[in-house]
Design a protein around this motif. Structure first.
Motif, PDB file in Angstrom:
ATOM      1  N   PRO A   1      -4.960 -11.275  13.337  1.00  0.00           N
ATOM      2  CA  PRO A   1      -6.391 -11.403  13.040  1.00  0.00           C
ATOM      3  C   PRO A   1      -6.973 -12.714  13.572  1.00  0.00           C
ATOM      4  CG  PRO A   1      -5.233 -10.611  11.125  1.00  0.00           C
ATOM      5  CD  PRO A   1      -4.183 -10.920  12.146  1.00  0.00           C
TER       6      PRO A   1
ATOM      7  N   LEU B   1     -13.254   0.063  18.437  1.00  0.00           N
ATOM      8  CA  LEU B   1     -12.260   0.024  17.367  1.00  0.00           C
ATOM      9  C   LEU B   1     -11.621   1.376  17.097  1.00  0.00           C
ATOM     10  CD1 LEU B   1     -14.069  -2.349  14.844  1.00  0.00           C
ATOM     11  CD2 LEU B   1     -12.233  -2.907  16.415  1.00  0.00           C
TER      12      LEU B   1
ATOM     13  N   ALA C   1       1.679  -2.353   7.260  1.00  0.00           N
ATOM     14  CA  ALA C   1       1.711  -2.366   8.710  1.00  0.00           C
ATOM     15  C   ALA C   1       2.277  -3.665   9.262  1.00  0.00           C
ATOM     16  CB  ALA C   1       0.323  -2.157   9.268  1.00  0.00           C
ATOM     17  N   PHE C   2       2.416  -4.648   8.418  1.00  0.00           N
ATOM     18  CA  PHE C   2       2.844  -5.926   8.935  1.00  0.00           C
ATOM     19  C   PHE C   2       4.305  -6.229   8.692  1.00  0.00           C
ATOM     20  CE2 PHE C   2      -1.263  -6.848  10.113  1.00  0.00           C
ATOM     21  CZ  PHE C   2      -2.119  -6.556   9.088  1.00  0.00           C
TER      22      PHE C   2
ATOM     23  N   SER D   1      -1.692   0.502  13.376  1.00  0.00           N
ATOM     24  CA  SER D   1      -1.287  -0.867  13.035  1.00  0.00           C
ATOM     25  C   SER D   1      -2.340  -1.869  13.449  1.00  0.00           C
ATOM     26  CB  SER D   1       0.007  -1.241  13.742  1.00  0.00           C
ATOM     27  OG  SER D   1       0.999  -0.326  13.441  1.00  0.00           O
ATOM     28  N   THR D   2      -2.842  -1.690  14.656  1.00  0.00           N
ATOM     29  CA  THR D   2      -3.869  -2.613  15.142  1.00  0.00           C
ATOM     30  C   THR D   2      -5.135  -2.461  14.317  1.00  0.00           C
ATOM     31  OG1 THR D   2      -2.961  -2.173  17.324  1.00  0.00           O
ATOM     32  CG2 THR D   2      -4.957  -3.490  17.223  1.00  0.00           C
TER      33      THR D   2
ATOM     34  N   ASP E   1     -15.236 -14.287   7.442  1.00  0.00           N
ATOM     35  CA  ASP E   1     -16.135 -14.411   6.299  1.00  0.00           C
ATOM     36  C   ASP E   1     -15.534 -13.864   5.009  1.00  0.00           C
ATOM     37  OD1 ASP E   1     -18.299 -11.600   7.216  1.00  0.00           O
ATOM     38  OD2 ASP E   1     -16.132 -11.844   7.149  1.00  0.00           O
ATOM     39  N   PHE E   2     -14.231 -13.713   4.997  1.00  0.00           N
ATOM     40  CA  PHE E   2     -13.582 -13.287   3.755  1.00  0.00           C
ATOM     41  C   PHE E   2     -13.337 -14.508   2.884  1.00  0.00           C
ATOM     42  CE2 PHE E   2     -12.901  -8.937   4.349  1.00  0.00           C
ATOM     43  CZ  PHE E   2     -12.381  -8.671   5.604  1.00  0.00           C
TER      44      PHE E   2
ATOM     45  N   TYR F   1      -9.610 -11.640   1.177  1.00  0.00           N
ATOM     46  CA  TYR F   1      -8.627 -11.515   2.252  1.00  0.00           C
ATOM     47  C   TYR F   1      -7.311 -10.969   1.711  1.00  0.00           C
ATOM     48  CZ  TYR F   1      -6.098 -12.681   6.499  1.00  0.00           C
ATOM     49  OH  TYR F   1      -5.359 -12.604   7.646  1.00  0.00           O
TER      50      TYR F   1
ATOM     51  N   ILE G   1      -7.504 -12.503  17.229  1.00  0.00           N
ATOM     52  CA  ILE G   1      -8.653 -11.659  17.552  1.00  0.00           C
ATOM     53  C   ILE G   1      -9.938 -12.441  17.343  1.00  0.00           C
ATOM     54  CG2 ILE G   1      -9.919  -9.552  16.963  1.00  0.00           C
ATOM     55  CD1 ILE G   1      -7.292  -8.347  16.037  1.00  0.00           C
ATOM     56  N   ARG G   2      -9.958 -13.181  16.260  1.00  0.00           N
ATOM     57  CA  ARG G   2     -11.177 -13.965  15.964  1.00  0.00           C
ATOM     58  C   ARG G   2     -11.417 -14.978  17.063  1.00  0.00           C
ATOM     59  NH1 ARG G   2      -8.966 -15.251  10.733  1.00  0.00           N
ATOM     60  NH2 ARG G   2      -9.145 -13.367   9.486  1.00  0.00           N
TER      61      ARG G   2
ATOM     62  N   ASN H   1      -3.653  -3.139   3.490  1.00  0.00           N
ATOM     63  CA  ASN H   1      -3.170  -2.771   4.824  1.00  0.00           C
ATOM     64  C   ASN H   1      -1.824  -3.385   5.130  1.00  0.00           C
ATOM     65  OD1 ASN H   1      -5.659  -1.382   6.087  1.00  0.00           O
ATOM     66  ND2 ASN H   1      -6.472  -3.221   5.143  1.00  0.00           N
TER      67      ASN H   1
ATOM     68  N   VAL I   1      -7.662  -7.247   1.057  1.00  0.00           N
ATOM     69  CA  VAL I   1      -7.594  -6.432   2.275  1.00  0.00           C
ATOM     70  C   VAL I   1      -6.165  -6.425   2.815  1.00  0.00           C
ATOM     71  CG1 VAL I   1      -8.551  -6.049   4.564  1.00  0.00           C
ATOM     72  CG2 VAL I   1      -9.936  -7.117   2.820  1.00  0.00           C
TER      73      VAL I   1
ATOM     74  N   MET J   1      -5.318  -1.712  11.226  1.00  0.00           N
ATOM     75  CA  MET J   1      -5.129  -2.414   9.960  1.00  0.00           C
ATOM     76  C   MET J   1      -5.275  -3.919  10.152  1.00  0.00           C
ATOM     77  SD  MET J   1      -2.120  -0.277   8.122  1.00  0.00           S
ATOM     78  CE  MET J   1      -2.535   1.133   7.148  1.00  0.00           C
ATOM     79  N   THR J   2      -4.820  -4.409  11.284  1.00  0.00           N
ATOM     80  CA  THR J   2      -5.001  -5.825  11.597  1.00  0.00           C
ATOM     81  C   THR J   2      -6.482  -6.124  11.789  1.00  0.00           C
ATOM     82  OG1 THR J   2      -2.939  -5.692  12.824  1.00  0.00           O
ATOM     83  CG2 THR J   2      -4.248  -7.691  13.099  1.00  0.00           C
ATOM     84  N   ALA J   3      -7.162  -5.225  12.477  1.00  0.00           N
ATOM     85  CA  ALA J   3      -8.580  -5.439  12.764  1.00  0.00           C
ATOM     86  C   ALA J   3      -9.389  -5.543  11.480  1.00  0.00           C
ATOM     87  CB  ALA J   3      -9.111  -4.299  13.631  1.00  0.00           C
ATOM     88  N   ARG J   4      -8.934  -4.862  10.452  1.00  0.00           N
ATOM     89  CA  ARG J   4      -9.688  -4.901   9.196  1.00  0.00           C
ATOM     90  C   ARG J   4      -9.659  -6.284   8.571  1.00  0.00           C
ATOM     91  NH1 ARG J   4      -7.330   0.792   7.413  1.00  0.00           N
ATOM     92  NH2 ARG J   4      -8.887   2.092   8.443  1.00  0.00           N
ATOM     93  N   LEU J   5      -8.691  -7.065   8.993  1.00  0.00           N
ATOM     94  CA  LEU J   5      -8.571  -8.402   8.422  1.00  0.00           C
ATOM     95  C   LEU J   5      -9.413  -9.436   9.161  1.00  0.00           C
ATOM     96  CD1 LEU J   5      -4.748  -8.466   7.785  1.00  0.00           C
ATOM     97  CD2 LEU J   5      -6.510  -8.707   6.082  1.00  0.00           C
ATOM     98  N   VAL J   6     -10.046  -9.026  10.232  1.00  0.00           N
ATOM     99  CA  VAL J   6     -10.754  -9.998  11.063  1.00  0.00           C
ATOM    100  C   VAL J   6     -12.013 -10.514  10.369  1.00  0.00           C
ATOM    101  CG1 VAL J   6     -12.062 -10.232  13.203  1.00  0.00           C
ATOM    102  CG2 VAL J   6      -9.822  -9.155  13.234  1.00  0.00           C
ATOM    103  N   CYS J   7     -12.831  -9.584   9.929  1.00  0.00           N
ATOM    104  CA  CYS J   7     -14.033 -10.017   9.218  1.00  0.00           C
ATOM    105  C   CYS J   7     -14.578  -8.838   8.426  1.00  0.00           C
ATOM    106  CB  CYS J   7     -15.096 -10.539  10.179  1.00  0.00           C
ATOM    107  SG  CYS J   7     -15.716  -9.285  11.304  1.00  0.00           S
ATOM    108  N   LYS J   8     -15.554  -9.111   7.586  1.00  0.00           N
ATOM    109  CA  LYS J   8     -16.076  -8.070   6.696  1.00  0.00           C
ATOM    110  C   LYS J   8     -16.666  -6.916   7.484  1.00  0.00           C
ATOM    111  CE  LYS J   8     -17.124 -10.813   2.641  1.00  0.00           C
ATOM    112  NZ  LYS J   8     -18.126 -11.561   1.911  1.00  0.00           N
ATOM    113  N   LYS J   9     -17.339  -7.258   8.530  1.00  0.00           N
ATOM    114  CA  LYS J   9     -18.002  -6.216   9.304  1.00  0.00           C
ATOM    115  C   LYS J   9     -16.975  -5.234   9.871  1.00  0.00           C
ATOM    116  CE  LYS J   9     -21.459  -5.526  12.638  1.00  0.00           C
ATOM    117  NZ  LYS J   9     -22.038  -4.812  11.574  1.00  0.00           N
ATOM    118  N   TRP J  10     -15.948  -5.783  10.421  1.00  0.00           N
ATOM    119  CA  TRP J  10     -14.921  -4.923  11.015  1.00  0.00           C
ATOM    120  C   TRP J  10     -14.271  -4.083   9.933  1.00  0.00           C
ATOM    121  CZ3 TRP J  10     -11.658  -6.563  15.758  1.00  0.00           C
ATOM    122  CH2 TRP J  10     -12.518  -7.029  16.760  1.00  0.00           C
ATOM    123  N   ARG J  11     -14.080  -4.676   8.808  1.00  0.00           N
ATOM    124  CA  ARG J  11     -13.444  -3.919   7.724  1.00  0.00           C
ATOM    125  C   ARG J  11     -14.332  -2.762   7.301  1.00  0.00           C
ATOM    126  NH1 ARG J  11     -12.615  -5.799   1.522  1.00  0.00           N
ATOM    127  NH2 ARG J  11     -11.242  -4.101   0.855  1.00  0.00           N
TER     128      ARG J  11
END
Lengths: 188, 610
Positions: A158, B178, A186-187, B184-185, A170-171, A176, A161-162, A183, A179, B187-197
């Motif tokens: 993550p 997305l 998967a990790f 797996s990716t 913004d979590f 965080y 990606i950011r 999920n 979430v 699920m990772t993407a959901r952790l990036v930010c609220k919008k993505w989640r």
């Protein structure tokens, strides 16, 4: 067939481009505008900049042959794309198909290579391309760009990606965690 | 179409010197001309000064940044267009001024005009916020026009900017990127930010993902034993990324010899045993056989119990029917006299004995056993049923699944010939007629074409017709010869029926040796009822309990065995849709090395598209 017509387009920053009609026809949006009768004047593209437009046109030029052949087959001409039509017209199944298959394979290979080079762009250009392809309604380009964006996300954490996309986390720590728990497997 | 409106307007203005791009809402000619003149002069000025471009850009970036924070303005000199300009730039669409001057910043940014913009994402009021002031400087104006209330903006080169993918792309396009991510990716993407989640968890998104065929097969390995303990771990292989994951399933601890079947996005874990004296171990000296059924939902990583079976079974043979909702398949419970009317003779198609009191599925679901309804509505009608559980919302309205469980071993380890079917929607199990008397012990079964085919340890073949509720015997020309230790396995792919069985290699074998055993894949011609060999598995059949499961066009197989003191696992897949059916190895990563050899006996697999 009409002589190749040149369409004049103006991007949002005032630059004008002259492009063959067949090339711009790859864009559904422009195609519709032309069919609505605007093809004689200058077509404005308020949502496309002159910076990204050439890149888009590059794609259109590469793919114009697809559209050309599709157009022509609808007029009843034989084209390499319309294999079934060919076979039935020629009455032979085996040989023409094999030849066309090989041709097709080589074409596909070459296209793939071209795509790899074409898509070797930075994130900024990629976003512009996505938006331009969306506005101009060029499905193939849109899919290609979306796939590229997805590939830039794959395999990253993550945080990575950011970083890549300049996104703020913004979590809150609690959110965080929540979430993450949802999920998490998967990790492992 | 808006495009043509633009076109006509610009044609009518026809000023070559001045750009004349109209946005969708603009009708005020005076404003346009004024703007055009203003822009032209500004452009001329700015074009000449590259240095000042950067300055201008950095200033505007700073302003951008500030405005980006939702509704938080740290500096007083915010500039926004007043609402009287709204008409020109309305509908959140292309903003002429902004568009014209964007070149000065070398950004080439263009607002995308889209329905997404117009869908009231709250940014229609670019101009409509409380603090609107007219700014004479076009560059300032430019940035404001692009602003959406959501704070979405162009990510500019400055690293401090909050921009980036989030604010640059409208939701639609972000979704498009997305949706094609593997699970797996994602699920990772959901952790990036609220919008993505939030974007990636809507029903719509999941639907898009399903329909767009962006999912890939996941193989779930159950029943593993580690340190002689049935740990209840589930090992999941993400075939697309070749990654193994381990899922803790406490609810399955101690349970072994259960059967698994995948239905929709879930895996059903049915029956099994657990040791009474030695809980957690694979110990059948004193054990209990379960009736219970547990549903595992990998997407939510949750387990839940559903109605237990009517009979205790370990290692039942499972099958999953996929039916249209209008099929009448359930029989009235009151007529559930076990099998006396429907024994079929093996060796031919038996008589059809129809239950006159057959109820439609709909009636059964309603819970009413009103037989009058059934009689007066003999025709099938599509029924809209209420989905009891939200987890079934991923299924199509008119596509339903029925789980069938047949045979297995009972509480005294006795082989069973009974069977039952389960309806996930009504959460009910229902008995079905027993297997034909001379069938033998059922060892494998699979659903194909609305029939649940089963084969016995004595190589007999029968099928349960779900709709008619009867067993039919199937006589084929000859069953594939096989080694006695290896029971045949039935597999079905896309309405084709296959069988995997191990036999001696024949003369055409490469080694030229008859002593070599090989696992062969046979296909049954369903009309002629003949078996034909279609493929050979490349691996020597070391595992007599190899598990095979099908998923659309592919047959996945896992073999696990202990060799040279080590437990190894081998996953292979065969795509049956091609003309040549070849087996390829899936994963080079072994998961079995930490497991006990007894896992070979207890393992089972299920495949899901996630």
């Amino acid at each position: 067939m009409a002589s190749p017509k040149v369409i004049v387009l103006r991007t949002c920053d005032g630059e004008t481009f002259e492009v063959d009609e067949s090339v711009v026809y790859v864009s559904e949006t422009i195609k519709n505008m032309i069919e609505d009768g605007c093809g004689d004047g200058v077509i404005p593209l308020p949502n496309v900049s002159s910076k990204i437009f050439p890149k888009v046109i590059e794609y259109c030029k590469k793919h114009v042959s697809d559209f050309e052949s599709l157009k022509k087959t609808s007029n009843g001409d034989e084209k390499e794309k319309d294999k079934d039509d060919d076979s039935s017209k020629k009455g032979k199944e085996a040989v023409p198909d094999v030849e066309e298959d090989a041709e097709e394979k080589a074409r596909v290979e070459e296209l793939k290579e071209w795509e790899t080079t074409y898509m070797d762009i930075d994130q900024q250009v990629l976003f512009d391309l996505l938006q331009a392809a969306n506005y101009l309604n060029i499905k193939g380009l849109l899919l290609m760009a979306a796939e590229k964006a997805a590939s830039m996300i794959r395999g990253k954490t993550p945080e990575q990606i950011r970083e890549t996309f300049n996104i703020k986390n913004d979590f809150t720590p609690e959110e965080y965690e929540e979430v993450r728990r949802e999920n998490a497997w998967a990790f492992e | 179409m808006a495009g043509s409106d633009h076109c006509k307007k610009s044609c009518s203005h026809g000023k070559a010197a001045l750009p004349c791009n109209d946005s969708g809402g603009g009708t005020d000619g005076r404003m346009i001309v004024n703007r055009a003149i203003g822009e032209a002069s500004i452009r001329e000025d700015l074009e000449a000064l590259t240095v000042s471009k950067r300055l201008v850009r950095s200033v505007s970036q700073k302003l951008l940044k500030k405005n980006h924070r939702r509704n938080v303005e740290e500096e007083g000199n915010q500039t926004r267009i007043s609402s009287r300009c709204l008409g020109l730039y309305g509908r959140g669409g292309g903003c002429k001024v902004g568009a014209d001057t964007c070149e000065e910043f070398g950004d080439g940014i263009c607002r995308r005009k889209s329905s997404a913009d117009e869908e009231g994402k709250g940014h229609q009021a670019i101009c409509g916020t409380e603090d609107t002031r007219i700014d004479c400087f076009s560059y300032g104006v430019t940035e404001r026009f692009w602003r959406r209330n959501g704070g979405k903006e162009r990510g500019l080169e400055e690293p401090l900017s909050d921009g980036g993918l989030n604010v640059l792309l409208p939701d639609e396009l972000l979704e498009m990127c997305l949706v094609r991510l593997p699970l797996s990716t994602l699920m990772t993407a959901r952790l990036v930010c609220k919008k993505w989640r939030s974007l990636t968890t809507t029903c719509r998104f999941l639907q898009l993902r399903r329909e767009g065929l962006y999912r890939s097969p996941w193989i779930f390995l159950f029943g593993v034993v580690k340190d002689s303990y049935c740990s209840g771990h589930i090992h999941a292989l993400d075939a697309s990324l070749d990654q193994w994951h381990r899922i803790d399933a406490h609810i399955l601890k101690g349970r072994f010899l259960f059967s698994v079947a995948s239905i929709g996005d879930d895996v059903f874990v049915v029956g099994g045993c657990s040791s009474l004296t030695n809980f957690g171990k694979v110990d059948k000296t004193s054990f209990k056989t379960h009736r219970g059924v547990i549903v595992f939902s990998p997407l939510t990583r949750s387990f839940r119990k559903v109605s237990p079976m009517k009979h205790e079974r370990s290692a039942p043979i499972l099958g999953v029917f996929s039916i249209g909702s209008y099929c009448s398949i359930f029989r009235s419970q009151s007529n559930r006299a076990d099998g006396h009317f429907s024994r079929s003779r093996v060796g031919g198609v038996s008589n059809v004995y129809e239950d006159p009191h057959r109820l439609s599925l709909r009636c059964h679901l309603r819970g009413s056993s009103s037989e009058d309804d059934a009689l007066s509505e003999p025709k099938r009608k599509p029924c809209g049923f209420v989905k009891q559980e939200s987890s079934w919302s991923n299924l199509d309205e008119d596509r339903r699944f029925i789980l069938i469980a047949v045979g297995g071993l009972g509480s005294w380890d006795e082989p069973l010939d009974s069977g039952e079917v389960y309806d996930p929607v009504s959460d009910k199990w229902m008995d079905i007629p027993r297997l034909p008397g001379d069938f033998g012990i059922v060892c494998s079964g699979v659903v194909c074409n609305g029939m649940f085919y089963v084969c016995s340890e004595t190589d007999k073949l029968a099928a349960y017709d779900l709709e008619r509720g009867i067993w039919v015997g199937i006589r084929t020309t000859h069953s594939p010869p096989r080694l006695h230790d290896y029971f045949p396995k039935l597999i079905s792919c896309n309405d084709r029926l296959f069988m995997l069985s191990v036999s001696w290699c024949e003369q055409d074998c490469q080694m030229g040796s008859r002593d070599k055993a090989v696992r062969k894949l046979w296909e049954l011609n369903l009309s002629l009822l003949t078996w034909k060999e279609v493929s050979r598995h490349p691996d020597a059949p070391m595992d007599w309990n190899a598990a095979f499961v099908s998923d659309e066009n592919c047959i996945f197989g896992i073999e696990m065995f202990k060799i040279f003191g080590q437990v190894l696992d081998f996953l292979t897949v065969c795509d049956v849709s091609g003309s040549e059916l070849r087996w390829t190895r899936i994963s080079r990563k072994h998961v079995a090395h930490e497991l006990d050899a007894s896992s070979c006996l207890t393992k089972s697999i299920a495949v899901l598209h996630l």
